[in-house]
Design an enzyme around this catalytic site. Structure first.
Site, mmCIF file in Angstrom:
data_model
loop_
_atom_site.group_PDB
_atom_site.id
_atom_site.type_symbol
_atom_site.label_atom_id
_atom_site.label_comp_id
_atom_site.label_asym_id
_atom_site.label_seq_id
_atom_site.Cartn_x
_atom_site.Cartn_y
_atom_site.Cartn_z
ATOM 1 N N SER A 117 0.829 -1.213 0.000
ATOM 2 C CA SER A 117 0.000 0.000 0.000
ATOM 3 C C SER A 117 0.858 1.256 0.000
ATOM 4 O O SER A 117 0.344 2.354 -0.197
ATOM 5 C CB SER A 117 -0.904 0.008 1.238
ATOM 6 N N HIS A 138 -2.800 -3.412 -5.813
ATOM 7 C CA HIS A 138 -3.145 -3.093 -4.435
ATOM 8 C C HIS A 138 -4.649 -3.215 -4.177
ATOM 9 O O HIS A 138 -5.434 -2.373 -4.596
ATOM 10 C CB HIS A 138 -2.667 -1.675 -4.092
ATOM 11 N N GLU A 150 -5.924 -0.727 -6.963
ATOM 12 C CA GLU A 150 -4.963 0.173 -7.604
ATOM 13 C C GLU A 150 -3.923 -0.665 -8.351
ATOM 14 O O GLU A 150 -3.351 -1.600 -7.784
ATOM 15 C CB GLU A 150 -4.253 1.039 -6.557
ATOM 16 N N ASN A 188 -4.018 6.537 -0.507
ATOM 17 C CA ASN A 188 -3.265 6.910 0.691
ATOM 18 C C ASN A 188 -2.584 8.265 0.578
ATOM 19 O O ASN A 188 -2.197 8.854 1.583
ATOM 20 C CB ASN A 188 -2.250 5.827 1.047
#
Length: 385
Positions: A117, A138, A150, A188
């Site tokens: 991540s 991800h 992702e 993130n």
């Protein structure tokens, strides 16, 4: 892809295995810990017991899906896989070692993917003889329920592989987005201000955690307020991600961690899992009632929102992902009520510019610098869509 190998039988690895098995793929789930493998198998059986009871699957389908996953503590079981997905601890050296080991076993054409991540896919790929076959895939936790995935091609990744993986991910019923190999990828990275600006408001004494959470859920429509969410994720996880993103961005002030969260982390006050975080979860302790002052709530909501919009805008400005993927990532990866670029158009780009310029003029901190793309669009009287 006929056969998929997953490394790591924790919640994430097991969830990814379930996703591929449900889509008709043969899966090898590998772990060095035999007890963890048995636990994973037992948990999957319980999951399908519930799914059969809810009539999502028949007994026959359940048996077929569970039978598609083999559990193995010997890496040689990967000799005939077409795709490997690693879902282990977020440690670069450990991942590099694993990729080296796997590459020596799998076929020449096997694709090697990491579910990281936050780590650089280019760094992971650098450990391989054929780095061009390495890519990031991800998934979000829990993988069987979360739609977003992702896809992160590294600088070494073979051209066209990202598109092939996108098709594969779509075929297993997920929503793929393609992002550059930069810290935090899309979700993130773009989500950082939801936490950091809320903590900043708390530290400045603008409002307490209860009021900030209430502003973001009542006015913003977020499912959870930032402090509730940080306590839910755990400060051992959330603070570490913030810290790693800050370092990875060469200490850009926009991603600067807070002392408030660092102290909770240092004290072991991780949130719900430890019984205390920003809130106290001990029995009988009730949260304070939030302020209902509409002017204050608006101030909080707008400040956090424009910071989020600015981060998403900058990701577009720097070609981290396209508009559609940026908005999809935030609605499907962290359940935001709207895509941030769409939200920017609704809020008004001139309003975003004015709010951020006001913050910058007050603080003179780089944290509040406006993304050039917003200023350009305002100048040309355009919007994102």
């Amino acid at each position: 892809m006929k056969k998929v190998g997953i490394i790591g039988s924790g919640a994430m690895g097991s969830g990814i295995a379930q996703v591929f098995a449900q889509a008709g793929h043969s899966v090898v789930l590998y772990d060095t810990n035999h007890v963890a493998l048995e636990r994973s198998k037992a948990n999957l059986a319980k999951t399908f017991e519930k799914l059969v009871a809810k009539e999502k699957y028949t007994e026959e389908q359940s048996a077929q899906i569970q039978g598609a996953i083999s559990y193995n503590d010997n890496l040689d079981a990967f000799a005939e896989i077409d795709l490997m997905i690693e879902a282990i601890v977020e440690n670069l050296e450990v991942k590099q070692t694993v990729f080296k080991q796997v590459e020596a076993i799998v076929s020449e054409t096997c694709i090697l993917a990491s579910n990281t991540s936050s780590l650089s896919i280019a760094s992971i790929a650098s450990a391989c003889e054929k780095p061009e076959r390495v890519i990031g895939i991800h998934f979000f936790n829990p993988a069987p329920l979360m739609a977003l995935v992702e896809i992160i091609p590294a600088v070494q990744t073979h051209e066209g592989l990202a598109e092939d993986i996108k098709e594969l991910i779509q075929s297993v019923g997920k929503l793929p987005v393609i992002t550059k190999d930069t810290p935090g990828f899309i979700v993130n990275r773009v989500a950082r201000p939801f936490y950091s600006e809320s903590i900043r408001l708390l530290e400045e004494g603008v409002a307490d955690a209860e009021t900030i959470d209430f502003a973001m859920t009542s006015l913003g429509g977020f499912r959870m307020g930032p402090f509730e969410l940080m306590d839910f994720i755990g400060h051992d996880v959330n603070y570490r991600v913030t810290e790693s993103v800050f370092e990875a961005f060469f200490y850009d002030p926009r991603f600067k961690p807070s002392f408030s969260q660092k102290r909770l982390f240092e004290a072991g006050f991780y949130g719900r899992k430890s019984g205390r975080g920003f809130y106290n979860y001990a029995e009988g302790v009730e949260k304070k009632a939030p302020s209902k002052d509409q002017t204050l709530l608006e101030k909080i909501y707008k400040r956090v929102l424009v910071m989020l919009i600015n981060e998403a805008s900058d990701a577009l400005f720097l070609n981290i992902a396209n508009k559609e993927d940026l908005d999809t990532a935030m609605t499907k990866g962290v359940n935001y009520p709207k895509g941030l670029l769409k939200w920017a158009d609704e809020y008004g780009l001139e309003n975003v510019q004015n709010d951020l310029d006001e913050l910058y003029n007050y603080y003179h901190e780089d944290r509040y610098r406006l993304s050039p793309i917003i200023r350009n669009l305002v100048k040309e009287n355009k919007s994102f869509h």
